[in-house]
Design a protein around this motif. Structure first.
Motif, short mmCIF file in Angstrom:
data_model
loop_
_atom_site.label_atom_id
_atom_site.label_comp_id
_atom_site.label_asym_id
_atom_site.label_seq_id
_atom_site.Cartn_x
_atom_site.Cartn_y
_atom_site.Cartn_z
N LEU A 46 0.88 -1.02 0.07
CA LEU A 46 0.16 -0.52 -0.10
C LEU A 46 0.68 1.79 0.21
O LEU A 46 1.39 1.41 0.90
CB LEU A 46 -0.76 0.07 1.43
N ASN A 47 1.45 1.84 -1.21
CA ASN A 47 1.86 2.73 -1.34
C ASN A 47 1.09 4.44 -1.08
O ASN A 47 0.20 4.28 -2.49
CB ASN A 47 2.54 3.27 -3.07
N LEU A 48 1.12 4.95 -0.06
CA LEU A 48 -0.42 6.24 0.20
C LEU A 48 0.96 7.52 0.46
O LEU A 48 0.15 8.06 0.76
CB LEU A 48 -0.77 4.97 1.55
N MET A 49 1.70 7.51 0.06
CA MET A 49 2.49 8.73 -0.23
C MET A 49 1.85 10.01 -1.64
O MET A 49 1.23 9.43 -2.41
CB MET A 49 3.65 8.47 -0.84
N GLY A 50 1.07 10.47 -0.88
CA GLY A 50 0.80 12.14 -1.66
C GLY A 50 -1.43 11.03 -1.85
O GLY A 50 -2.11 11.48 -2.79
N GLN A 51 -1.42 10.21 -0.43
CA GLN A 51 -2.64 9.74 -1.44
C GLN A 51 -3.63 10.34 -0.08
O GLN A 51 -3.07 9.92 0.70
CB GLN A 51 -2.79 8.20 -1.46
N PRO A 52 -5.01 9.98 -0.02
CA PRO A 52 -6.28 9.70 1.23
C PRO A 52 -5.18 8.75 2.22
O PRO A 52 -5.33 7.67 1.53
CB PRO A 52 -7.40 10.62 0.29
N LEU A 53 -6.32 8.70 3.13
CA LEU A 53 -5.97 7.56 3.68
C LEU A 53 -7.41 7.43 4.09
O LEU A 53 -8.22 7.27 4.06
CB LEU A 53 -6.13 8.64 5.57
N PRO A 54 -7.05 5.55 3.97
CA PRO A 54 -8.17 4.89 3.69
C PRO A 54 -9.00 4.73 4.81
O PRO A 54 -8.37 5.07 6.15
CB PRO A 54 -7.50 3.41 2.97
N ASP A 55 -10.54 4.20 4.83
CA ASP A 55 -10.95 3.53 5.72
C ASP A 55 -10.24 1.86 5.99
O ASP A 55 -11.57 1.40 4.82
CB ASP A 55 -12.11 4.17 5.40
N PHE A 56 -10.09 1.75 6.62
CA PHE A 56 -9.60 -0.06 6.65
C PHE A 56 -11.77 -0.66 6.60
O PHE A 56 -11.22 -2.02 7.16
CB PHE A 56 -8.53 -0.60 7.57
N ALA A 57 -12.40 0.08 7.72
CA ALA A 57 -13.43 -0.23 8.65
C ALA A 57 -14.27 -0.71 7.15
O ALA A 57 -15.17 -1.38 6.94
CB ALA A 57 -14.31 0.48 9.78
N GLU A 58 -14.25 -0.76 5.36
CA GLU A 58 -15.59 -0.57 4.86
C GLU A 58 -15.13 -1.77 4.79
O GLU A 58 -14.34 -2.76 4.88
CB GLU A 58 -14.70 -0.12 3.46
N ALA A 59 -16.31 -2.30 4.12
CA ALA A 59 -16.60 -3.99 3.90
C ALA A 59 -15.66 -4.22 2.41
O ALA A 59 -14.48 -5.08 2.74
CB ALA A 59 -18.08 -4.29 3.04
N SER A 60 -15.32 -3.47 1.53
CA SER A 60 -14.23 -4.01 0.43
C SER A 60 -12.64 -4.89 1.29
O SER A 60 -12.12 -5.49 1.00
CB SER A 60 -14.47 -3.11 -0.64
N TRP A 61 -12.69 -3.63 2.02
CA TRP A 61 -10.94 -4.03 2.44
C TRP A 61 -11.54 -4.97 3.63
O TRP A 61 -10.64 -5.51 3.55
CB TRP A 61 -10.86 -2.52 3.32
N GLN A 62 -12.52 -4.79 4.73
CA GLN A 62 -12.10 -6.10 4.80
C GLN A 62 -11.97 -7.88 4.60
O GLN A 62 -11.40 -8.06 4.66
CB GLN A 62 -13.46 -6.07 6.05
N VAL A 63 -13.20 -7.87 3.23
CA VAL A 63 -12.90 -8.80 1.82
C VAL A 63 -11.04 -8.60 1.86
O VAL A 63 -10.69 -10.11 2.10
CB VAL A 63 -13.68 -8.56 1.32
N PHE A 64 -10.54 -7.75 1.34
CA PHE A 64 -9.94 -8.14 0.67
C PHE A 64 -8.65 -8.66 2.16
O PHE A 64 -8.02 -9.24 1.18
CB PHE A 64 -9.37 -6.84 0.51
N PHE A 65 -8.82 -8.21 3.34
CA PHE A 65 -7.86 -7.97 4.34
C PHE A 65 -7.76 -9.95 4.67
O PHE A 65 -6.97 -10.53 5.00
CB PHE A 65 -7.82 -7.77 5.20
N GLN A 66 -8.92 -10.71 4.50
CA GLN A 66 -9.42 -11.23 4.86
C GLN A 66 -8.14 -12.15 3.95
O GLN A 66 -7.54 -13.85 4.27
CB GLN A 66 -10.83 -11.59 4.61
N HIS A 67 -8.58 -12.27 2.06
CA HIS A 67 -7.47 -12.83 1.27
C HIS A 67 -6.32 -12.97 1.68
O HIS A 67 -5.92 -13.54 1.53
CB HIS A 67 -7.97 -12.23 0.31
#
Length: 279
Positions: A108-129
């Protein structure tokens, strides 16, 4: 490095990039190279430095097209592992395919990017993977924002690797509150920090090295040597004329004078984290 690393591993460079001009570039990017950094060039640099293994990290300017990196892994599968950049809605089957080619984590190269909200469902599924594959999440972001990223990832049970000392401003010293919080996160046992990119720490060469020396001491106290690993950051994008793999190894020798510590930074930690050695 064979004096400290067990054969057949003579040393692992845990952070490098390969690319060529003419590859499709990400629409949003901070930088685009005007030269080639091929796998053949990289393997030559490893040999010149008496290193045997390496980890290829997807550069941000190539976005989520990992095809060049994956092709490189297939050319030296015993010597290389990979860290990719992907969309969070990627199918598990595609991640599994990448795992078969030697990929061990997602960046996750987040330099210069908005901070993500890892509580979102799509992130939760991704991290499960990722947990299912036992991959790690490599985070690249300025130090002051790292606790807000690392702590939720650890709470989700992810393994987390932090790039380049956590990208602090070396001029502010090791007393920065965010640095202390980052080290506290190491108590989870699932946090790793890359001792790499000293020249990216915002100060003069001496200020950067002075910070790295103090930071390494604190990281050893909080995380221990088996959570620290070294990377050259080849080809040192935007700093190509200032440093090289050999100069970065020399900096490492200055930082880690004791052979047992260098063995962890150059061999043991990365060998386990990236699966170069099997139980």
């Amino acid at each position: 490095m064979s004096e400290i690393c067990p054969l057949p591993i003579r040393g692992i460079d845990a952070h490098a990039h390969v690319f060529e001009r003419g590859l499709g570039l990400a629409t949003v990017r901070r930088y685009a190279p005007d030269y080639d950094a091929t796998l053949a060039d990289y393997l030559t640099r490893l040999g010149e430095s008496d290193l045997s293994h390496g980890v290829l990290v997807q550069p941000s300017f190539l976005g989520t097209d990992n095809s060049y990196l994956l092709a490189a892994l297939q050319q030296a599968p015993e010597r290389l592992r990979g860290v990719v950049v992907v969309e969070r809605d990627i199918a598990f089957d595609e991640l599994e395919r990448m795992a078969g080619l030697g990929v061990a984590g997602v960046r996750l190269n987040l330099m210069g990017q908005p901070l993500p909200d890892f509580a979102e469902a799509s992130w939760q599924v991704f991290f499960q993977h990722l947990r299912r594959l036992d991959w790690h999440v490599e985070v690249h972001r300025q130090l002051e924002d790292l606790p807000a990223l690392v702590e939720p990832l650890l709470a989700l049970g992810c393994k987390v690797v932090v790039d380049h000392f956590g990208r602090p401003d070396a001029r502010l010293g090791v007393g920065q509150p965010a640095f202390a919080r980052l080290l506290e996160s190491g108590q989870s046992g699932r946090l790793w920090i890359k001792v790499s990119g000293i020249y990216r720490l915002g100060g003069t060469p001496m200020e950067n090295l002075h910070f790295a020396e103090k930071a390494l001491s604190l990281m050893l106290q909080s995380l221990g040597p088996d959570r620290l690993l070294w990377g050259s950051d080849w080809p040192h994008t935007q700093h190509e004329h200032e440093v090289n793999v050999c100069s970065e190894l020399e900096r490492l020798r200055r930082l880690a004078c004791a052979a047992p510590l260098r063995q962890h930074l150059l061999c043991n930690t990365a060998a386990e984290l990236f699966g170069f050695v099997k139980d």
